[in-house]
Scaffold this motif. Structure first.
Motif, PDB file in Angstrom:
ATOM      1  N   GLY A   1     -13.049 -23.859  15.252  1.00  0.00           N
ATOM      2  CA  GLY A   1     -12.599 -22.653  14.575  1.00  0.00           C
ATOM      3  C   GLY A   1     -11.309 -22.104  15.148  1.00  0.00           C
ATOM      4  N   PHE A   2     -10.975 -20.899  14.697  1.00  0.00           N
ATOM      5  CA  PHE A   2      -9.814 -20.163  15.187  1.00  0.00           C
ATOM      6  C   PHE A   2     -10.327 -18.887  15.848  1.00  0.00           C
ATOM      7  N   TYR A   3     -10.002 -18.699  17.129  1.00  0.00           N
ATOM      8  CA  TYR A   3     -10.557 -17.564  17.860  1.00  0.00           C
ATOM      9  C   TYR A   3      -9.958 -16.261  17.336  1.00  0.00           C
ATOM     10  N   TRP A   4     -10.619 -15.134  17.656  1.00  0.00           N
ATOM     11  CA  TRP A   4     -10.174 -13.823  17.205  1.00  0.00           C
ATOM     12  C   TRP A   4      -8.724 -13.539  17.616  1.00  0.00           C
ATOM     13  N   HIS A   5      -7.945 -13.038  16.665  1.00  0.00           N
ATOM     14  CA  HIS A   5      -6.553 -12.708  16.946  1.00  0.00           C
ATOM     15  C   HIS A   5      -5.984 -11.881  15.800  1.00  0.00           C
ATOM     16  N   SER A   6      -4.890 -11.219  16.077  1.00  0.00           N
ATOM     17  CA  SER A   6      -4.051 -10.595  15.055  1.00  0.00           C
ATOM     18  C   SER A   6      -2.833 -11.484  14.869  1.00  0.00           C
ATOM     19  N   ASP A   7      -2.585 -11.913  13.635  1.00  0.00           N
ATOM     20  CA  ASP A   7      -1.399 -12.735  13.377  1.00  0.00           C
ATOM     21  C   ASP A   7      -0.124 -11.999  13.757  1.00  0.00           C
ATOM     22  N   PHE A   8      -0.081 -10.697  13.469  1.00  0.00           N
ATOM     23  CA  PHE A   8       1.148  -9.955  13.745  1.00  0.00           C
ATOM     24  C   PHE A   8       1.488  -9.965  15.228  1.00  0.00           C
ATOM     25  N   GLU A   9       0.466  -9.923  16.076  1.00  0.00           N
ATOM     26  CA  GLU A   9       0.741  -9.943  17.519  1.00  0.00           C
ATOM     27  C   GLU A   9       1.573 -11.171  17.884  1.00  0.00           C
TER      28      GLU A   9
ATOM     29  N   GLY B   1     -11.191 -21.751  -5.358  1.00  0.00           N
ATOM     30  CA  GLY B   1     -10.371 -20.954  -6.261  1.00  0.00           C
ATOM     31  C   GLY B   1     -10.393 -19.478  -5.938  1.00  0.00           C
ATOM     32  N   SER B   2     -11.358 -19.048  -5.102  1.00  0.00           N
ATOM     33  CA  SER B   2     -11.372 -17.661  -4.638  1.00  0.00           C
ATOM     34  C   SER B   2     -10.288 -17.474  -3.583  1.00  0.00           C
ATOM     35  N   ALA B   3      -9.936 -16.228  -3.324  1.00  0.00           N
ATOM     36  CA  ALA B   3      -8.839 -15.966  -2.385  1.00  0.00           C
ATOM     37  C   ALA B   3      -9.091 -14.683  -1.612  1.00  0.00           C
ATOM     38  N   THR B   4      -8.537 -14.625  -0.429  1.00  0.00           N
ATOM     39  CA  THR B   4      -8.562 -13.406   0.378  1.00  0.00           C
ATOM     40  C   THR B   4      -7.138 -13.060   0.787  1.00  0.00           C
ATOM     41  N   TRP B   5      -6.693 -11.880   0.371  1.00  0.00           N
ATOM     42  CA  TRP B   5      -5.424 -11.339   0.845  1.00  0.00           C
ATOM     43  C   TRP B   5      -5.726 -10.480   2.064  1.00  0.00           C
ATOM     44  N   PHE B   6      -4.943 -10.602   3.131  1.00  0.00           N
ATOM     45  CA  PHE B   6      -5.201  -9.734   4.270  1.00  0.00           C
ATOM     46  C   PHE B   6      -3.921  -9.368   5.014  1.00  0.00           C
ATOM     47  N   ASP B   7      -3.942  -8.151   5.526  1.00  0.00           N
ATOM     48  CA  ASP B   7      -2.808  -7.590   6.253  1.00  0.00           C
ATOM     49  C   ASP B   7      -2.549  -8.370   7.534  1.00  0.00           C
ATOM     50  N   CYS B   8      -1.294  -8.391   7.939  1.00  0.00           N
ATOM     51  CA  CYS B   8      -0.885  -9.192   9.102  1.00  0.00           C
ATOM     52  C   CYS B   8      -1.537  -8.767  10.405  1.00  0.00           C
ATOM     53  N   ASN B   9      -2.020  -7.509  10.473  1.00  0.00           N
ATOM     54  CA  ASN B   9      -2.572  -7.024  11.743  1.00  0.00           C
ATOM     55  C   ASN B   9      -4.094  -6.997  11.761  1.00  0.00           C
ATOM     56  N   CYS B  10      -4.748  -7.564  10.755  1.00  0.00           N
ATOM     57  CA  CYS B  10      -6.216  -7.639  10.789  1.00  0.00           C
ATOM     58  C   CYS B  10      -6.682  -8.501  11.963  1.00  0.00           C
TER      59      CYS B  10
ATOM     60  N   ALA C   1      -2.580 -17.592  24.860  1.00  0.00           N
ATOM     61  CA  ALA C   1      -1.754 -16.385  24.925  1.00  0.00           C
ATOM     62  C   ALA C   1      -1.903 -15.614  23.620  1.00  0.00           C
ATOM     63  N   GLY C   2      -2.003 -14.291  23.730  1.00  0.00           N
ATOM     64  CA  GLY C   2      -2.220 -13.483  22.539  1.00  0.00           C
ATOM     65  C   GLY C   2      -3.674 -13.338  22.157  1.00  0.00           C
ATOM     66  N   THR C   3      -4.574 -13.697  23.077  1.00  0.00           N
ATOM     67  CA  THR C   3      -6.006 -13.589  22.815  1.00  0.00           C
ATOM     68  C   THR C   3      -6.538 -12.271  23.369  1.00  0.00           C
ATOM     69  N   PRO C   4      -7.232 -11.482  22.556  1.00  0.00           N
ATOM     70  CA  PRO C   4      -7.793 -10.212  23.043  1.00  0.00           C
ATOM     71  C   PRO C   4      -8.891 -10.441  24.069  1.00  0.00           C
ATOM     72  N   SER C   5      -9.131  -9.431  24.884  1.00  0.00           N
ATOM     73  CA  SER C   5     -10.203  -9.511  25.875  1.00  0.00           C
ATOM     74  C   SER C   5     -11.563  -9.347  25.198  1.00  0.00           C
ATOM     75  N   ASP C   6     -12.600  -9.807  25.869  1.00  0.00           N
ATOM     76  CA  ASP C   6     -13.955  -9.629  25.356  1.00  0.00           C
ATOM     77  C   ASP C   6     -14.277  -8.142  25.185  1.00  0.00           C
ATOM     78  N   GLU C   7     -13.805  -7.328  26.128  1.00  0.00           N
ATOM     79  CA  GLU C   7     -14.086  -5.885  26.066  1.00  0.00           C
ATOM     80  C   GLU C   7     -13.443  -5.256  24.829  1.00  0.00           C
ATOM     81  N   ALA C   8     -12.187  -5.622  24.561  1.00  0.00           N
ATOM     82  CA  ALA C   8     -11.493  -5.067  23.397  1.00  0.00           C
ATOM     83  C   ALA C   8     -12.147  -5.529  22.101  1.00  0.00           C
ATOM     84  N   LEU C   9     -12.534  -6.802  22.036  1.00  0.00           N
ATOM     85  CA  LEU C   9     -13.180  -7.320  20.828  1.00  0.00           C
ATOM     86  C   LEU C   9     -14.543  -6.669  20.610  1.00  0.00           C
ATOM     87  N   THR C  10     -15.264  -6.434  21.689  1.00  0.00           N
ATOM     88  CA  THR C  10     -16.568  -5.776  21.568  1.00  0.00           C
ATOM     89  C   THR C  10     -16.413  -4.376  21.008  1.00  0.00           C
ATOM     90  N   LYS C  11     -15.416  -3.645  21.504  1.00  0.00           N
ATOM     91  CA  LYS C  11     -15.182  -2.278  21.008  1.00  0.00           C
ATOM     92  C   LYS C  11     -14.763  -2.300  19.540  1.00  0.00           C
TER      93      LYS C  11
END
Length: 303
Positions: free
Chosen positions: A150-158, A244-253, A219-229
Motif C-alpha cells: 500500500g501507500f502509507y498515510w501522507h498529505s500529497d501537498f506536503e 468507472g467510479s472516481a474520487t476527487w480529493f484536495d491536495c492536503n487530505c 521522508a514526509g511521513t507523519p508520526s504515529d501520535e499525529a496520525l492517531t490524533k
C-alpha cells in the motif's frame, strides 16, 4: 535528467514549513474551493459544498463501462510492455518486481492524454481551482492481488510543497477506478476534514528522496501520535465502487491505502491538476527538484 541544487525563491513566502527539527500542525491558509460562489461548472452546488467541508467528492460513475474497457486495456498494455518497464517513469514493486506505477502517463499514452482533456475531468478541476489548470502529475497505479503493498498515510501537498515547490494549496487530484474497489483490496482511505490542517513533518529530505519514496514513503511521513490524533478528530473514510467510479480529493487530505492480499487486483488512473496561478517555484525543503515526470514545470493549460 541532470539534478541541480535549488532553494526556495526569496520572493515567495513559505506558508507551510515542513521537514524541520520538529513536527508542526498549521491551520490551512488557503481556500478549498477557489471558484466564485455560484460559478457555473459540472459539479452541483451541494457537491461542491461537500468537497469544501470534507476535502473529497466521490462519483459513482465518472466514465462508462465501454470507456473503462478502453482505459483498462491500455493500462494492461503499458504494464506488460518491456520498453515501458525499462523507462525511468515506471516504478517497480520491491517484492514482486512487478510494475507498481507508470508516471507521466498522459505523455506516454494518447489514450490517457485524451482522458486528461475530457471536459468531465478537466472541467471539474477548473471549477474547484477557479482557474485554468495544468497537469502537475499523472500516473497509473497497479495493485495486483496477493501482496501488492500500500501507500502509507501522507498529505500529497506536503511533498509537492517541500520537494516540487508548489506554494499554495491550489491543487486537486482525481483517482478513477479501472477495476472494482472492494473494502478488502487496498482501497483509498481519507480522513474527512483533514485537509484543513497542514502537518509539517520532521526530518530533512534526503537527496533523490523520490527514488525511495515512490516505492515506500519515508521522508514526509507523519508520526504515529499525529496520525492517531487526526484519526480521532476526523475519522477514516474508505472508498469502494465499481470500475468507472472516481474520487476527487484536495491536495492536503491525509490519505493512504493498505496492502492488497486478496486475489482481486486494484488499478486506477491518477491525475493531479494544479492551477496555472500556483506554478511551482524552487523546492521549499529539498536539496534537489524532483524529475519533470513526477513534478511538472510545463505549465501549459489543459484545453
Amino acid at each position: 535528467m541532470t539534478a541541480t541544487t535549488h532553494s526556495p525563491s526569496a520572493s515567495v513566502t513559505d506558508l507551510y514549513p515542513s521537514r524541520g527539527a520538529t513536527e508542526v500542525a498549521i491551520p490551512r491558509q488557503d481556500p478549498v474551493v477557489w471558484s466564485a460562489p455560484g460559478a457555473v461548472g459540472p459539479i452541483p452546488g451541494p457537491d461542491l459544498q461537500s468537497f469544501e467541508r470534507d476535502g473529497f467528492l466521490a462519483i459513482d460513475q465518472l466514465i462508462g463501462p465501454d470507456e473503462v474497457d478502453v482505459y483498462h486495456r491500455e493500462l494492461e498494455r503499458l504494464v506488460t510492455d518491456p520498453v515501458i518497464r525499462a523507462d525511468e517513469r515506471s516504478i517497480v514493486e520491491p517484492k514482486s518486481q512487478e510494475i507498481r506505477s507508470v508516471f507521466e502517463v498522459h505523455k506516454i499514452s494518447e489514450v490517457f492524454a485524451n482522458l486528461v482533456h475530457d471536459e468531465r475531468i478537466v472541467g471539474r478541476a477548473r471549477q474547484i481551482l477557479g482557474s485554468d489548470v495544468y497537469v502537475h502529475q499523472s500516473r497509473i497505479n497497479v495493485k495486483p492481488g496477493f501482496g501488492a503493498s500500500g501507500f502509507y498515510w501522507h498529505s500529497d501537498f506536503e511533498t509537492w510543497h517541500a520537494e516540487d515547490g508548489l506554494p499554495n494549496m491550489r491543487t486537486v487530484s482525481v483517482s478513477i477506478a479501472l477495476t472494482e474497489n472492494y473494502d478488502t483490496n487496498g482501497g483509498l482511505m481519507i480522513m474527512p476534514g483533514s485537509h484543513r490542517t497542514f502537518l509539517g513533518c520532521s526530518g530533512a529530505t534526503p537527496k533523490d528522496n523520490y527514488k525511495k519514496s515512490l516505492q515506500m514513503q519515508d521522508a514526509g511521513t507523519p508520526s504515529d501520535e499525529a496520525l492517531t490524533k487526526m484519526a480521532s478528530d476526523y475519522g477514516i473514510k474508505l472508498f469502494t465502487g465499481k470500475a468507472g467510479s472516481a474520487t476527487w480529493f484536495d491536495c492536503n487530505c491525509m490519505h493512504g491505502s493498505g496492502d492488497n492480499i486478496t486475489p482481486f487486483p486494484r488499478s486506477n488512473v491518477f491525475i493531479v491538476f494544479n492551477s496555472v496561478e500556483n506554478k511551482a517555484v524552487e523546492p521549499f525543503a529539498a536539496p534537489v527538484r524532483r524529475p519533470e515526470y513526477i513534478g511538472a514545470t510545463d505549465f501549459t493549460p489543459v484545453r
